[in-house]
Scaffold this active site. Structure first.
Site, mmCIF file in Angstrom:
data_model
loop_
_atom_site.group_PDB
_atom_site.id
_atom_site.type_symbol
_atom_site.label_atom_id
_atom_site.label_comp_id
_atom_site.label_asym_id
_atom_site.label_seq_id
_atom_site.Cartn_x
_atom_site.Cartn_y
_atom_site.Cartn_z
ATOM 1 N N ARG A 1 0.771 -1.087 -0.035
ATOM 2 C CA ARG A 1 -0.040 -0.165 -0.081
ATOM 3 C C ARG A 1 0.903 1.133 0.001
ATOM 4 O O ARG A 1 0.697 2.159 -0.676
ATOM 5 C CB ARG A 1 -0.825 0.029 1.201
ATOM 6 C CG ARG A 1 -2.133 -1.071 1.077
ATOM 7 C CD ARG A 1 -2.744 -1.144 2.483
ATOM 8 N NE ARG A 1 -1.875 -1.667 3.165
ATOM 9 C CZ ARG A 1 -2.325 -2.940 4.472
ATOM 10 N NH1 ARG A 1 -3.691 -2.719 4.555
ATOM 11 N NH2 ARG A 1 -1.494 -3.787 4.836
ATOM 12 N N SER B 1 -7.728 -3.538 7.449
ATOM 13 C CA SER B 1 -9.043 -4.429 8.009
ATOM 14 C C SER B 1 -9.050 -3.546 9.661
ATOM 15 O O SER B 1 -10.082 -3.109 10.007
ATOM 16 C CB SER B 1 -8.680 -5.648 8.563
ATOM 17 O OG SER B 1 -8.921 -6.258 7.255
HETATM 18 P P1 ADP Z 1 -4.635 -5.631 7.035
HETATM 19 O O1 ADP Z 1 -5.649 -5.668 5.940
HETATM 20 O O2 ADP Z 1 -5.021 -5.094 8.419
HETATM 21 O O3 ADP Z 1 -3.395 -4.780 6.592
HETATM 22 P P2 ADP Z 1 -3.980 -8.487 6.752
HETATM 23 O O4 ADP Z 1 -3.204 -9.110 7.341
HETATM 24 O O5 ADP Z 1 -5.185 -9.053 6.745
HETATM 25 O O6 ADP Z 1 -4.155 -7.067 7.383
HETATM 26 O O7 ADP Z 1 -3.416 -8.172 5.304
HETATM 27 C C1 ADP Z 1 -2.988 -9.314 4.509
HETATM 28 C C2 ADP Z 1 -2.388 -8.683 3.334
HETATM 29 O O8 ADP Z 1 -3.163 -8.223 2.591
HETATM 30 C C3 ADP Z 1 -1.300 -7.547 3.693
HETATM 31 O O9 ADP Z 1 0.041 -7.822 4.228
HETATM 32 C C4 ADP Z 1 -1.367 -6.919 2.392
HETATM 33 O O10 ADP Z 1 -0.356 -7.552 1.724
HETATM 34 C C5 ADP Z 1 -2.624 -7.329 1.725
HETATM 35 N N1 ADP Z 1 -3.575 -5.852 1.611
HETATM 36 C C6 ADP Z 1 -4.426 -5.523 2.627
HETATM 37 N N2 ADP Z 1 -4.950 -4.411 2.279
HETATM 38 C C7 ADP Z 1 -4.607 -4.334 1.245
HETATM 39 C C8 ADP Z 1 -4.909 -2.996 0.178
HETATM 40 N N3 ADP Z 1 -5.862 -2.328 0.415
HETATM 41 N N4 ADP Z 1 -4.225 -3.125 -0.936
HETATM 42 C C9 ADP Z 1 -3.220 -4.137 -1.080
HETATM 43 N N5 ADP Z 1 -2.906 -4.972 -0.392
HETATM 44 C C10 ADP Z 1 -3.598 -5.056 0.796
#
Ligand code: ADP
Length: 168
Positions: free
Chosen positions: A92, A129
């Site tokens: 991101r 999230s």
């Molecule tokens: P969070 O969504 O809180 O960052 P997660 O561990 O569920 O936590 O996210 C898993 C992975 O999904 C992150 O490491 C990232 O690679 C990807 N991810 C999450 N949100 C996004 C987004 N908005 N855009 C791109 N990749 C994302």
């Protein structure tokens, strides 16, 4: 057969996650979305492992080459056990990069696995999230950030929490 894993906690799955998973599904023959179900972290989660898996299965249903699995312990062990050579992560911002680079290098030092970074779509670059939960807790509109079935469960769970307990 090129097989990749998209790991995360998905508490809950957002449109940002779905964007990365759908793009990964076009690059690889098979994609496994792997949810960390570490019991030590369970109390920090809004949704149980089973609830998170159920929401992800609904979110991934449109993509025939995507499956969902829980994993406990090291992601690299999961990769070895499932013949997976690629870890897909969304990036991101620069702040994601520092940690993700370190993690990618650690993982490839442990087993034969490459990390593939996919840049976030601009409309989701602010989406996480944790932020969705925070905004929703204070009554903000997150309906454009998560699928409808997540919004429904999120609204219900936060109402239960506010009422003092059920689902905690
Ligand atoms: P969070 O969504 O809180 O960052 P997660 O561990 O569920 O936590 O996210 C898993 C992975 O999904 C992150 O490491 C990232 O690679 C990807 N991810 C999450 N949100 C996004 C987004 N908005 N855009 C791109 N990749 C994302």
């Amino acid at each position: 057969m090129r097989r990749a894993v998209c790991p995360g906690s998905f508490d809950p799955v957002t449109n940002g996650h779905i964007d990365i998973v759908s793009r990964a599904s076009r690059l690889f023959d098979e994609v496994v979305v792997a949810i960390g179900v570490n019991k030590a972290k369970a109390s920090a989660r809004l949704f149980s492992a089973d609830e998170r898996i159920e929401m992800l299965e609904l979110a991934c249903a449109p993509y025939p080459n995507v499956s969902v699995a829980g994993f406990d312990g090291l992601l690299t062990t999961f990769c070895e056990q499932n013949g997976i050579k690629a870890i897909v992560k969304g990036l991101r911002a620069v702040s994601d990069f520092d940690y993700e680079l370190q993690m990618a290098q650690m993982n490839s030092s442990l087993v034969d696995v490459e990390t593939v970074f996919i840049p976030t779509s601009p409309e989701y670059s602010f989406l996480a999230s944790s932020l969705v939960k925070e905004v929703a807790t204070f009554g903000g509109d997150v309906s454009r950030l998560v699928p409808p079935f997540v919004l429904e469960r999120l609204t219900k769970r936060l109402a239960e929490r506010a009422a003092g307990g059920a689902g905690e």
